[in-house]
Design a protein around this motif. Structure first.
Motif, short mmCIF file in Angstrom:
data_model
loop_
_atom_site.label_atom_id
_atom_site.label_comp_id
_atom_site.label_asym_id
_atom_site.label_seq_id
_atom_site.Cartn_x
_atom_site.Cartn_y
_atom_site.Cartn_z
N ASN A 102 1.00 -1.18 -0.01
CA ASN A 102 0.17 0.16 0.11
C ASN A 102 0.77 1.35 0.00
O ASN A 102 0.64 2.37 -0.56
N THR A 103 1.81 1.13 0.73
CA THR A 103 2.79 2.28 0.98
C THR A 103 3.58 2.71 -0.47
O THR A 103 3.42 3.74 -0.93
N ARG A 104 3.73 1.62 -1.08
CA ARG A 104 4.93 1.98 -2.24
C ARG A 104 3.71 2.50 -3.32
O ARG A 104 3.98 3.32 -4.06
N TYR A 105 2.67 1.85 -3.51
CA TYR A 105 1.67 2.13 -4.42
C TYR A 105 0.99 3.48 -4.47
O TYR A 105 1.15 4.38 -5.10
N PHE A 106 0.81 3.85 -3.01
CA PHE A 106 0.31 5.16 -2.80
C PHE A 106 1.16 6.40 -2.96
O PHE A 106 1.07 7.44 -3.64
N ARG A 107 2.34 6.21 -2.73
CA ARG A 107 3.28 7.25 -2.68
C ARG A 107 3.69 7.41 -4.13
O ARG A 107 3.92 8.50 -4.66
N ARG A 108 3.67 6.26 -4.94
CA ARG A 108 4.19 6.38 -6.28
C ARG A 108 3.08 7.14 -6.96
O ARG A 108 3.28 7.84 -7.89
N LYS A 109 1.78 6.65 -6.80
CA LYS A 109 0.52 7.34 -7.71
C LYS A 109 0.55 8.80 -7.22
O LYS A 109 0.44 9.44 -8.17
N LEU A 110 0.79 8.96 -5.78
CA LEU A 110 0.61 10.66 -5.61
C LEU A 110 1.68 11.34 -6.43
O LEU A 110 1.62 12.31 -6.60
N GLN A 111 3.05 10.63 -6.41
CA GLN A 111 4.05 11.51 -7.04
C GLN A 111 3.90 11.67 -8.52
O GLN A 111 4.31 12.72 -9.13
N GLU A 112 3.34 10.72 -9.40
CA GLU A 112 3.03 10.79 -10.42
C GLU A 112 1.79 11.78 -10.80
O GLU A 112 1.93 12.43 -11.73
N MET A 113 0.92 11.86 -9.80
CA MET A 113 -0.27 12.88 -9.95
C MET A 113 0.58 14.30 -10.17
O MET A 113 -0.06 15.28 -10.52
N GLY A 114 1.60 14.54 -9.44
CA GLY A 114 2.18 15.82 -9.49
C GLY A 114 2.16 16.76 -8.07
O GLY A 114 2.42 17.80 -8.10
N PHE A 115 1.78 15.88 -7.06
CA PHE A 115 1.72 16.45 -5.79
C PHE A 115 3.26 16.58 -5.08
O PHE A 115 3.96 15.69 -5.68
N ILE A 116 3.23 17.65 -4.47
CA ILE A 116 4.74 17.69 -3.62
C ILE A 116 4.35 16.61 -2.37
O ILE A 116 3.68 16.79 -1.36
N ILE A 117 5.53 15.45 -2.25
CA ILE A 117 5.16 14.58 -1.05
C ILE A 117 6.56 14.43 -0.55
O ILE A 117 7.58 14.47 -1.21
N TYR A 118 6.52 14.70 1.02
CA TYR A 118 7.74 14.50 1.72
C TYR A 118 7.94 13.09 1.99
O TYR A 118 7.19 12.32 2.14
N GLY A 119 9.23 13.02 2.51
CA GLY A 119 9.69 11.91 3.25
C GLY A 119 10.18 10.52 2.37
O GLY A 119 10.30 10.65 1.11
N ASN A 120 10.37 9.58 3.03
CA ASN A 120 11.07 8.30 2.62
C ASN A 120 9.98 7.43 1.99
O ASN A 120 8.80 7.38 2.08
N SER A 121 10.37 6.87 0.79
CA SER A 121 9.55 6.41 -0.14
C SER A 121 9.20 4.88 0.59
O SER A 121 8.33 4.43 0.07
N ASP A 122 9.55 4.34 1.67
CA ASP A 122 9.19 3.34 2.50
C ASP A 122 8.18 3.83 3.72
O ASP A 122 7.89 3.14 4.37
N SER A 123 7.93 4.86 3.89
CA SER A 123 7.42 5.21 5.46
C SER A 123 6.17 5.37 4.99
O SER A 123 5.50 5.93 3.81
N PRO A 124 5.07 4.71 6.00
CA PRO A 124 3.61 4.72 5.83
C PRO A 124 2.97 6.02 6.02
O PRO A 124 1.83 6.19 5.84
N VAL A 125 3.59 6.78 6.30
CA VAL A 125 3.08 8.31 6.88
C VAL A 125 3.44 9.25 5.57
O VAL A 125 4.46 9.27 5.10
N VAL A 126 2.44 9.73 5.09
CA VAL A 126 2.66 10.51 3.47
C VAL A 126 2.12 11.93 3.92
O VAL A 126 1.19 12.20 3.82
N PRO A 127 3.07 12.97 3.88
CA PRO A 127 2.66 14.28 4.06
C PRO A 127 2.59 14.93 2.73
O PRO A 127 3.61 14.67 1.82
N LEU A 128 1.55 15.45 2.18
CA LEU A 128 1.30 16.15 1.06
C LEU A 128 1.02 17.68 1.28
O LEU A 128 0.20 18.22 2.03
N MET A 129 2.01 18.48 0.47
CA MET A 129 2.14 19.83 0.89
C MET A 129 0.94 20.71 0.48
O MET A 129 0.50 20.27 -0.75
N LEU A 130 0.39 21.42 1.16
CA LEU A 130 -0.73 22.39 0.63
C LEU A 130 -0.30 23.86 0.89
O LEU A 130 -0.59 24.54 -0.12
N TYR A 131 0.68 24.18 1.62
CA TYR A 131 1.24 25.64 1.73
C TYR A 131 0.42 26.74 1.96
O TYR A 131 0.54 27.31 3.00
#
Lengths: 550, 141
Positions: free
Chosen positions: A446-475
């Protein structure tokens, strides 16, 4: 050591050095007579090894994309406008043109130091109140993969709320710390906890040192020690209290604490209560930590230049606001070199990282005996409450007598203890099923899939690609409130975070993935996030990822 | 934009003017935050009109509707970026009025002064280079 290196080569594994010697061009150690170049298969070249002498056995992908300049300028402008209107509203409240609905001091207290006038309270009154409906939402079901949220409205711009009586059902839960999905109301753990409640009741009515030491507590501590791979462990009723009450028992005046910039409030509070000198190093930055260690050893205590009694390094396994994983191999190498002690807070990483869920130590393939004090909580991956500390037997015996939390706090409630015992046995595979292993694998996927998809969509995601905590920047501050509301309209519950938990322009939405999320739920969530991202123009990323075919 | 819409005629201008001055918010209560038209409708419109429809007689009404949706989405972006989204309606009115006044003053100043300044600058530079040309010519001869 030479035999193990040869064995690893013949298995076709990656070639890495176990003694920290800098490897040569294609990953093989030069000047080592048993290494021959033809044994290192070219396709297994390690590109990350050169940086740290072979400490990492797997790629460490951590990226924090920089804030785009235009977005930063607009965010500051937005905060400026809100500050101006905040001053206007404060002025109206002071001159009684408008009714004051927030907390103020009484007339008799006006001569004392003000409680409610510093910037954080200004921010609370004038920004947080306006978007307060995204937080503290009351839920009325178990916070599993989906939950029910009570509907509420406000007629006076979030100063008071009224419940409409309706319940929003089956909201996808992207905010709970439920990494392995043990927050559920059916299944093995719940039945076991119910049986124990029937036998022992719920309240213990005493501290551990008086009458509150049940057989269940002893069983739990032995199990935790076995799970972590340490000599002994001790469990406490509250995770925050574990940190804040045990660090003062370990260090005192004349000791040095080196704490990461972004440590949790419990660690900071514990460090301050202890009375030791605190120095802060940059987040996950090993050069900064090494410099501080060198200065500490060379110069000693500030005025007398005597050597420090103890040097304690405080780090966390996964940092929940950034989603970053600590560079543990380097920290342990530094700790051994400079003879310091390491306190590792695995609140978010226990159960969530590692091939069998044993935390960040197992994720990096290190020895648990290298970490002096392993602390963690049962709240996140085990679906219970409380914290533990694991380490050598002398340490635990010492803490049992000297820690405030052990001596004064009421002991853990029996059904909670049973929930931890059952879930831990499930993760270790000792209950006879493969449920634990399946959940760990599901979480990693789930972690790999979710992070990968969000990065492909063009959001700025922080953190390690293996961590289940996914911060999405809003600013921007208005987008914090808008994101929370729009996601709830689409039946997804998210947690949005702003100042003071994060730096003022870096507000974010934080997703916590769970093994209980199925792929369909993640796909729905991703679709909705993309929709809201287009609506609010959140796709700031300037890197473009080639989408994978999976 | 994915749709084909005609050049906007002046009929929408008063509406936008009104929208700038006072936000479209329910004056009764803060009952729901859905003060804006449903943007999911706008996005659905975007998705099925990936191929621009042939501009038949019905195209006009759909384009005006699409244009209105687009403009209200732009207004939503303006509210988010300037944080007017979180302000109460009377605060939004104050902010919009101030901003509109400042923008009008900037536009007026530009309109009045830019031609004059441009003309003076051109005269200055042409005088400079023209004078230089004359002086080099005098020097040569």
């Amino acid at each position: 050591m030479t035999e193990s290196s040869v064995k690893k080569l013949s298995n076709g594994d990656r070639c890495y050095s176990t003694n920290g010697v800098k490897p040569g061009k294609n990953g093989c150690v030069k000047n080592h007579y048993l290494y021959k170049k033809q044994h290192c298969y070219p396709e297994e070249k390690i590109y990350h090894v050169e940086h740290n002498g072979g400490l990492y056995k797997r790629p460490f992908n951590e990226v924090f994309e920089e804030t785009p300049m235009l977005v930063a300028v607009l965010t500051y402008m937005g905060y400026g406008i809100l500050t101006i209107f905040g001053y206007l509203r404060d002025f109206l409240r002071k001159w009684k043109i408008e009714k004051c609905q927030n907390a103020t001091e009484r007339e008799e207290q006006k001569d004392f130091v003000p409680l409610y006038q510093d910037f954080e309270n200004f921010y609370t009154r004038n920004l947080y109140m306006r978007i307060r409906d995204s937080w503290n939402r009351p839920i009325c079901s178990v916070p599993g993969a989906k939950f029910d949220v009570m509907d509420r409205v406000s007629y006076d711009y979030n100063w008071t709320f009224k419940y409409t009586g309706k319940v929003v059902k089956d909201v996808i839960n992207m905010g709970s710390y439920n990494y392995l999905g043990f927050a559920e109301n059916h299944g093995l753990c719940v039945d076991a906890a119910a049986d124990v409640t029937m036998k022992y009741g719920v309240g213990v009515s005493s501290t551990r040192r008086e009458m509150g030491n049940l057989g269940k507590h002893e069983e739990l501590e032995k199990l935790v020690a076995r799970f972590l791979g340490v000599e002994a462990a001790m469990a406490f009723g509250m995770g925050f209290a574990t940190n804040s009450m045990n660090i003062p028992a370990l260090v005192g005046k004349g000791c040095l604490i080196l704490s990461d910039e972004l440590n949790h409030a419990s660690l900071v509070l514990g460090a301050r209560l202890s009375g030791a000198t605190i120095r802060v190093f940059k987040h996950n930055n090993m050069q900064s930590l090494e410099k501080l260690l060198k200065d500490a050893i060379v110069h000693g205590q500030p005025r007398t230049h005597r050597p420090w009694k103890k040097i304690l390094i405080l780090v966390e396994g996964i940092y929940s606001m950034e989603g970053s994983i600590i560079r543990l191999p380097e920290v342990i190498a530094l700790k051994k070199k400079y003879k310091a002690f390491l306190y590792l807070d695995e609140a978010h990483s226990i159960g969530a990282l590692g091939p069998s869920g044993k935390g960040v130590v197992e994720y990096f393939g290190l020895d648990p005996k290298d970490v002096d004090i392993m602390m963690g909580t049962f709240t996140k991956s085990f679906g219970a409450a409380g914290g533990y500390i694991g380490g050598k037997k002398e340490l635990i015996d010492y803490l049992f007598t000297h820690s405030h939390s052990a001596v004064y706090a009421t002991s853990m409630s029996p059904p909670v203890v049973e929930q931890i015992i059952t879930s831990m046995k499930c993760i270790m595979g000792e209950d006879g099923t493969t449920l634990g292993q399946d959940r760990i694998k599901q979480l990693a996927e789930n972690t790999r899939y979710f992070r990968r998809k969000l990065q492909e969509m063009g959001f700025i995601i922080y953190g390690n690609s293996d961590s289940p905590v996914v911060p999405l920047m809003l600013y921007m501050p208005a987008k914090i409130g808008a994101f929370g509301r729009e996601m709830l309209k689409r039946n997804i519950g998210v947690v949005v975070v702003g100042f003071p938990a994060t730096p003022i322009i870096e507000s974010r939405a934080r997703f916590c993935l769970s093994a209980a999320h199925t792929k369909e739920m993640l796909d729905t969530a991703l679709r909705m996030i993309s929709e809201v991202g287009d609506l609010l123009q959140l796709k700031y990323s300037r890197h473009s990822l080639v989408p994978l075919l999976d | 934009m994915r749709q084909c819409f005609h050049r906007p005629d002046a009929s929408w201008f008063p509406e936008i003017f009104y929208a700038l001055i006072s936000p479209r918010a329910p004056t009764t209560s803060w009952v729901s935050y859905d003060r804006f038209p449903s943007f999911t409708g706008f996005l659905v419109l975007r998705s099925y009109s990936a191929v621009p429809p042939p501009c038949a007689s019905h195209c006009n009404s759909m384009d005006v509707k699409g244009l209105k949706e687009y403009l209200s989405w732009l207004y939503y972006q303006y509210l988010l970026v300037t944080c007017s989204y979180v302000l109460e309606p009377w605060e939004q009115s104050i902010f919009n009025t101030l901003l509109f006044t400042m923008v009008t003053m900037v536009v007026y100043t530009a309109y009045v002064f830019i031609p004059i300044h441009t003309r003076l600058a051109l005269e200055f530079f042409s005088g400079l280079f023209g004078g230089q040309h004359e002086s080099t010519a005098a020097f040569m001869s």
